[in-house]
Scaffold this motif. Structure first.
Motif, short mmCIF file in Angstrom:
data_model
loop_
_atom_site.label_atom_id
_atom_site.label_comp_id
_atom_site.label_asym_id
_atom_site.label_seq_id
_atom_site.Cartn_x
_atom_site.Cartn_y
_atom_site.Cartn_z
N ILE A 1 48.45 40.60 39.55
CA ILE A 1 48.75 39.13 39.72
C ILE A 1 47.41 38.59 39.89
N HIS A 2 46.66 38.33 38.69
CA HIS A 2 45.38 37.94 38.82
C HIS A 2 45.10 36.70 38.15
N PHE B 1 49.94 32.25 46.05
CA PHE B 1 49.54 32.93 44.74
C PHE B 1 47.88 32.92 44.81
N SER B 2 47.40 31.88 45.48
CA SER B 2 45.90 31.76 45.59
C SER B 2 45.29 32.92 46.38
N ARG B 3 46.14 33.21 47.43
CA ARG B 3 45.58 34.33 48.42
C ARG B 3 45.66 35.76 47.55
N ASN C 1 41.06 39.75 42.88
CA ASN C 1 39.56 39.58 42.39
C ASN C 1 38.88 40.65 43.38
N GLN C 2 38.94 40.70 44.72
CA GLN C 2 38.19 41.67 45.52
C GLN C 2 38.57 43.04 45.32
N ILE C 3 39.63 43.53 45.20
CA ILE C 3 39.99 44.69 44.85
C ILE C 3 39.30 45.13 43.43
N GLN D 1 32.83 48.28 41.11
CA GLN D 1 31.60 49.06 41.64
C GLN D 1 31.79 50.53 41.72
N ALA D 2 32.86 50.78 42.28
CA ALA D 2 33.26 52.33 42.61
C ALA D 2 32.90 53.00 41.14
#
Length: 335
Positions: A144-145, A218-220, A226-228, A234-235
């Protein structure tokens, strides 16, 4: 929430205060006029107002003049572009929405050429984020991005959206308090566009059902997603899965567990700016990683995923062949 530049997310705020040219998309509507006002008073913000006239509605000329005059009243330089979006959509066989988006991005790229180091600022807010997340979800995109505060278009331009944490109500209250005028876009009421149906019919029913402003969860959820995604990217970068040309190196990819392989392919396609990326598209690409199967598959946006020499790459799909223009069979290949 009181609208001030101090409430912008840290990523956007850092860029906006950097002194680099800020190409702000200003349509003359409610949201963009709030953005223009906020950025015009922000220290270190090297602002240029940018207006694209899509020439789709009778009031488009009036809106163009309105933006030019208001930017001038603030002492803000303003550039404009006129595009026949309807003709563009017809010629290319795409929707008017898609044609308008491409026209805007092309205009920003043109303006950026005259402003070294420039990036784009857009006025998307929390309610836009909810609509975008619902569209992605219902079209089959993974997760849900929604939109990121800072992202990059396919043409290479950096884009900031500093108002994603503000609601439509916050923006209206801000404009009314400061007596800032705006123009209502009549197309925002049209049921012809899926986003408008979500805005005027579906989301109000969700709010009534849960008796709350559902744009907040929804915003949260989008922020967490996005953080995930950032952490996962990066991983994956640390695993060196690409060759020096940026293509996925299949001997490494095919050693990964199935779930991580799917993540790696999705991340690669996302970085290639494949539009409307769905789980189905990712799975079709995974199927061509096997050397015993087909070596290519089509992707949204007129692209192909191709397996070549133990690499996976994305390329433009060839234009469709017009059979009427082919030579007769008995002369093909001859002179």
């Amino acid at each position: 929430m009181i609208l001030t530049p101090d409430r912008f997310d840290s990523q956007s705020a850092e860029l906006l205060r950097s002194g680099r040219p800020v190409l702000a998309g200003i349509s003359g509507g409610r949201d963009s006029m709030a953005l223009l006002s906020l950025l015009s008073g922000m220290p270190g913000c090297n602002l240029v107002a940018c207006h694209v006239n899509h020439q789709l509605r009778p009031e488009a000329e009036e809106e163009e003049t309105f933006v030019l005059r208001y930017a001038a009243s603030l002492g803000i330089p303003c550039v404009r572009e006129r595009v026949h979006v309807r003709d563009m959509a017809h010629t290319r066989g795409i929707s008017i929405e898609e044609a308008a988006r491409e026209a805007r991005q092309a205009s920003f790229l043109k303006w950026a050429a005259g402003h070294p180091g420039a990036f784009v600022a857009l006025a998307h807010h929390r309610n836009d984020q909810q609509e975008t997340a619902l569209l992605h979800l219902c079209r089959g995109a993974s997760g849900i991005h929604g939109m990121s505060p800072v992202s990059t278009w396919a043409n290479g331009l950096t884009v900031v959206r500093p108002m994603l944490d503000f609601s439509r109500e916050d923006i209206t209250a801000y404009l009314e308090h400061l007596h800032i005028p705006w123009k209502e876009d009549s197309s925002n009421q049209s049921a012809e566009y899926t986003r408008n149906v979500l805005r005027h019919e579906i989301i109000p029913k969700l709010n009534a059902l849960f008796q709350r402003d559902t744009s907040l969860p929804f915003s949260r959820a989008c922020r967490l997603e996005n953080q995930i995604r950032t952490a996962l990217s990066q991983a994956l970068d640390s695993m060196n899965l690409t060759d020096p040309q940026g293509r996925l190196f299949l001997p490494k990819i095919n050693l990964l567990p199935a779930e991580l392989k799917q993540c790696a392919v999705h991340d690669y396609l996302r970085r290639q700016h494949i539009p409307n990326l769905t789980e189905d598209a990712v799975l079709r690409v995974i199927n061509i990683l096997n050397t015993d199967g087909p070596s290519r598959t089509s992707l949204p946006g007129g692209k192909l995923a191709v397996r070549r020499e133990k690499r996976l790459l994305v390329m433009d799909a060839p234009p469709p062949v017009n059979k009427a223009e082919q030579p007769p069979a008995d002369t093909a290949g001859g002179i």
